[in-house]
Design an enzyme around this catalytic site. Sequence first.
Site, PDB file in Angstrom:
ATOM      1  N   GLU A   1       9.759  -6.899  10.839  1.00  0.00           N
ATOM      2  CA  GLU A   1      10.223  -5.565  11.259  1.00  0.00           C
ATOM      3  C   GLU A   1      11.106  -5.635  12.510  1.00  0.00           C
ATOM      4  O   GLU A   1      12.107  -4.924  12.620  1.00  0.00           O
ATOM      5  CB  GLU A   1       9.013  -4.663  11.498  1.00  0.00           C
TER       6      GLU A   1
ATOM      7  N   ASN B   1       0.805  -1.225   0.000  1.00  0.00           N
ATOM      8  CA  ASN B   1       0.000   0.000   0.000  1.00  0.00           C
ATOM      9  C   ASN B   1       0.840   1.279   0.000  1.00  0.00           C
ATOM     10  O   ASN B   1       0.356   2.342   0.356  1.00  0.00           O
ATOM     11  CB  ASN B   1      -0.967   0.005   1.191  1.00  0.00           C
TER      12      ASN B   1
HETATM   13  C1  GAL Z   1       2.239   0.194  13.621  1.00  0.00           C
HETATM   14  C2  GAL Z   1       2.280  -0.518  12.277  1.00  0.00           C
HETATM   15  C3  GAL Z   1       2.801  -1.931  12.462  1.00  0.00           C
HETATM   16  C4  GAL Z   1       4.121  -1.904  13.213  1.00  0.00           C
HETATM   17  C5  GAL Z   1       3.948  -1.169  14.525  1.00  0.00           C
HETATM   18  C6  GAL Z   1       5.233  -1.107  15.328  1.00  0.00           C
HETATM   19  O1  GAL Z   1       1.929   1.549  13.431  1.00  0.00           O
HETATM   20  O2  GAL Z   1       0.982  -0.580  11.730  1.00  0.00           O
HETATM   21  O3  GAL Z   1       2.973  -2.544  11.203  1.00  0.00           O
HETATM   22  O4  GAL Z   1       5.092  -1.274  12.441  1.00  0.00           O
HETATM   23  O5  GAL Z   1       3.493   0.145  14.283  1.00  0.00           O
HETATM   24  O6  GAL Z   1       4.983  -0.607  16.619  1.00  0.00           O
END
Ligand code: GAL
Length: 272
Positions: A187, A92
Amino acid sequence: MAKIGILYIATGRYITFWNEFYKRCEKFFCNDHQKQYFLFTDANNVSVKNNVKIIQHKYLGWPEETLMRFDTFLKVENDLQKMDYIYFFNANLYPVRKIKGEEVFPSFEQQIMVTLHPAFYNMPRKIFTYENNEKSSAYVPFPLGEYYVCGGFNGGIAEYYLKLINDLDKAVKNDLKNGIIAVWHDESHLNRYILDRNPLILSAKYVIPEVIGFNQKNLKSLKPKMILIDKMSPICGGHDYMRGLTDKRIKNNFINRFKWWLHKKRTNKKNG
Ligand code: GAL
């Protein structure tokens, strides 16, 4: 002119993002270079241009789809070895302004490129969502870690990015063997990986959420280079449609785009 490999995963209804992403990437991203796209999808009716290779990929479910992405990328390891640079884009993510090679190509010392996470941009270390299970390969003990990067846009010199893919594939599988899934999946592993390295770090302006619900104070001074399209946007048909809860999509017509524009304006103002 460099050869750039672009990794893009679009399973299920995420394929909705593809056409617009491709159009914008061709227009804005590294125009002076040669791009080769690798589209991982379970859709079987996508027609693509010559510079796109489709790799049939069954949806793995959540969070496996995101967690196992390094394993997914290894399906085209031989092709990736022929590239000079490799970049991964979240489905996205849409380029909105020109992004030149010089901005995203790391030097040989830097090897790889990462992007600051918009929610933690200019925020204190204590709120970074690193993995804190010491048994995980993604563990980052306090107070290590200067910045928190997002999983949605990263890349680098092909040789080093391939090393990252291989190393993180092993790290994820090692965790799974021990019954562990890191808090933010791929991540978390990426954040651990860069602790001992010196990557090129891009500002959060490459990953600005379309509707900024959090950290607007720090993000509003940034002029976006790419935006993260919200699932409520008429471009993707709405939240329920994306999740597969309904087959009826919000139409991407003028009225709906105008309503969406008004909603974004109000929300971004309220949070600003
Ligand atoms: C959110 C995001 C997730 C992850 C998370 C980390 O905002 O949607 O994919 O990155 O933060 O805290």
